[in-house]
Scaffold this motif. Sequence first.
Motif, PDB file in Angstrom:
ATOM      1  N   VAL A 122       0.835  -1.199   0.000  1.00 39.39           N
ATOM      2  CA  VAL A 122       0.000   0.000   0.000  1.00 39.39           C
ATOM      3  C   VAL A 122       0.870   1.249   0.000  1.00 39.39           C
ATOM      4  O   VAL A 122       2.034   1.217   0.402  1.00 39.39           O
ATOM      5  N   MET A 123       0.261   2.351  -0.449  1.00 39.53           N
ATOM      6  CA  MET A 123       0.895   3.660  -0.376  1.00 39.53           C
ATOM      7  C   MET A 123      -0.013   4.592   0.412  1.00 39.53           C
ATOM      8  O   MET A 123      -1.242   4.471   0.343  1.00 39.53           O
ATOM      9  N   LYS A 150       2.939   0.709   9.215  1.00 42.33           N
ATOM     10  CA  LYS A 150       4.097  -0.190   9.329  1.00 42.33           C
ATOM     11  C   LYS A 150       4.100  -0.982  10.632  1.00 42.33           C
ATOM     12  O   LYS A 150       4.457  -2.167  10.654  1.00 42.33           O
ATOM     13  N   LEU A 151       3.685  -0.350  11.735  1.00 42.00           N
ATOM     14  CA  LEU A 151       3.810  -0.987  13.044  1.00 42.00           C
ATOM     15  C   LEU A 151       2.535  -1.646  13.546  1.00 42.00           C
ATOM     16  O   LEU A 151       2.602  -2.595  14.327  1.00 42.00           O
ATOM     17  N   ALA A 152       1.372  -1.157  13.091  1.00 43.20           N
ATOM     18  CA  ALA A 152       0.108  -1.684  13.626  1.00 43.20           C
ATOM     19  C   ALA A 152      -0.683  -2.518  12.626  1.00 43.20           C
ATOM     20  O   ALA A 152      -1.717  -3.079  12.987  1.00 43.20           O
ATOM     21  N   ILE A 157       2.091  -3.847   3.629  1.00 48.11           N
ATOM     22  CA  ILE A 157       3.481  -3.481   3.387  1.00 48.11           C
ATOM     23  C   ILE A 157       3.506  -2.042   2.896  1.00 48.11           C
ATOM     24  O   ILE A 157       2.999  -1.741   1.811  1.00 48.11           O
ATOM     25  N   LEU A 158       4.058  -1.160   3.698  1.00 52.30           N
ATOM     26  CA  LEU A 158       4.142   0.238   3.314  1.00 52.30           C
ATOM     27  C   LEU A 158       5.225   0.388   2.247  1.00 52.30           C
ATOM     28  O   LEU A 158       6.407   0.252   2.523  1.00 52.30           O
ATOM     29  N   ARG A 196      14.355   2.258  -1.438  1.00 48.90           N
ATOM     30  CA  ARG A 196      13.341   1.203  -1.383  1.00 48.90           C
ATOM     31  C   ARG A 196      11.945   1.754  -1.110  1.00 48.90           C
ATOM     32  O   ARG A 196      11.009   0.983  -0.900  1.00 48.90           O
ATOM     33  N   PHE A 197      11.809   3.069  -1.113  1.00 49.19           N
ATOM     34  CA  PHE A 197      10.523   3.692  -0.800  1.00 49.19           C
ATOM     35  C   PHE A 197      10.069   4.497  -2.011  1.00 49.19           C
ATOM     36  O   PHE A 197      10.770   5.381  -2.493  1.00 49.19           O
TER      37      PHE A 197
END
Length: 236
Positions: A122-123, A150-152, A157-158, A196-197
Amino acid sequence: MAAAAAEGAAAPVAAAMRAVLARAGRAAERSGRAAEAVRVVAIGKTKPVSLLRQLYDAGHRSFGENYVQEFVTKAPQLPEDIRWHFVGHLQSNKVKSLVGNEKIANHLDRAVVSLGREPLKVMVQVNTSGEESKSGIDPSKCVELAKHVKLACPNLILSGLMTIGMKDYSSTPENFKALANCKLEVCKALGIPTERFELSMGMSGDFEQAIELGSTNVRVGSTIFGPREYPNQKQN
């Protein structure tokens, strides 16, 4: 007669895509990157499956849709190796049909689990222009939402950030620069290598400038398929 007409339309669509790819490649080179560093997503909004199929037969594989209903209708009719991108506003009650705020992220995360799918890329959409007509979060809240995803949301996948430029972007690149700054802030806060982003910004009217300002993913529709023909009924 109809079949012959459809076949004759393939050449202009394929030629238009080749021209877009060439322009994107040159813009990438001007930004010091290889042409392969930029993905061109062909947006099929309002266009028939037959046109998308013609572009697929010409070798293209990255396609996108703005409306959930168009996405779920067209995807089953086309080859499975297409790499689909949903780029429209997503309502929480439409999430399961496809497999930007924390509520949407949580719905997506749960939907991936309930459908037994692999983690979903996802973006985060950022409203860099401040226009009320545009979806997306304020740039000041970008890091906060990115952290939440990212954490929750372990099933998401961000992969990057996206924005939509103003209609006339020839002299106002500030919104694209704002998204590039958001990328730096998110990568620093989350320890993500910048290479990578992704940055998804740029459409038919401004994709070259967007690439020059760091876009890795451009969304091009009318320049490839021609003017859009909107149906009378509202789509979601």
